[in-house]
Scaffold this motif. Structure first.
Motif: not given
Length: 283
Positions: A193-197
């Protein structure tokens, strides 16, 4: 007597005045521990049911320039973190061109940082504690306590794994291994999630996902946040003529009725649980 023409002219004038309304930056406060079971008396918890109305109202403004998330949370339940973050993105998708900006206050850690990543941009105060991209669970072991007081525990199950991590039984290595696997899966989802955002704004270091927490300036260096700043100064710089409005969540039912005493014991337990969560960050 006022003529019909005069009355119509006055009405048209008032309608025209509506065009002079200020642009709006809507603020949603996401403050407290993230939990599916909030206190019926207080607002100091975050879950989708508690913040849905505030989020909807924030994105419903006609002259909306931005939605600001004021985040002050030590984290909590991963599912509620995901549900709230996903709802923010769903509403944002209906307002293309309207940025969502997160402002980290004292703490935006663990699930609190998960929420921050729902924004397009993240700002922090230089003293904010940010990060804690990891998973934690805790409990107590009461082995021998029942025997000491002559209490017999009776548990009946169907399914050999139905009684994992029983606090009144010795800890089993296979149960601990099962829990660690669950933690690893949740941690992987958090990292994704962190990498996606955050994308290529993130520094190229595994230190990011160690579960550590950093102050604002270091968080900027690591790419966890985009800059140092608070809500009012950023809004005044970017939208100097906009009006800041607060979208408040609805009060819990008992608070609206003014009823407090019957839930005092539960409120005390909730307060203890929240105090433990905040104390991990020294506040």
């Amino acid at each position: 007597m006022t003529s019909m023409t005069d009355r119509l002219s006055s009405r048209i004038s008032r309608i025209g005045d509506r065009g002079d309304r200020k642009d709006v930056v809507a603020v949603v406060k996401l403050h407290g521990v993230i939990t599916p079971t909030p206190s019926p008396l207080a607002r100091g918890t975050i879950n989708l049911a508690a913040v849905e109305s505030a989020l909807t109202r924030a994105f419903d403004h006609d002259r909306l320039k931005a939605v600001a998330l004021q985040i002050n949370s030590p984290g909590g339940a991963p599912t509620q973190s995901g549900l709230v973050a996903e709802r923010i993105r769903q509403l944002a998708a209906k307002k293309p061109g309207v940025p969502v900006i997160a402002f980290c206050e004292d703490v935006a850690a663990s699930g609190g940082y998960w929420l921050a990543c729902a924004a397009d941009e993240i700002y922090a105060h230089r003293t904010s504690m940010v990060g804690s991209i990891g998973v934690i669970s805790g409990g107590f072991g009461f082995t021998g306590l029942l025997e000491r007081f002559g209490i017999e525990r009776r548990v009946h199950t169907a399914g050999e794994n139905k009684k994992r991590l029983d606090p009144f039984a010795p800890e089993k290595p296979e149960d601990v291994e099962w829990l660690k696997k669950m933690h690893a899966q949740l941690h992987e989802m958090f990292v994704e999630w962190v990498k996606e955002r955050r994308g290529d704004r993130l520094a190229d270091t595994e230190e990011l996902f160690s579960g550590d927490v950093w102050l604002g300036a270091k968080a900027v260096e690591l790419g966890l946040v985009d800059g140092i700043g608070n809500l009012r100064e950023v809004v005044e710089q970017r939208w100097p003529d906009a009006e800041i409005t607060i979208a408040e969540p609805k009060k819990p039912l008992l608070a609206r009725l003014g009823i407090g005493a019957p839930a005092a014991a539960q409120a005390l337990l909730d307060a203890v649980a929240q105090r433990v969560a905040w104390s991990r960050y020294g506040i």
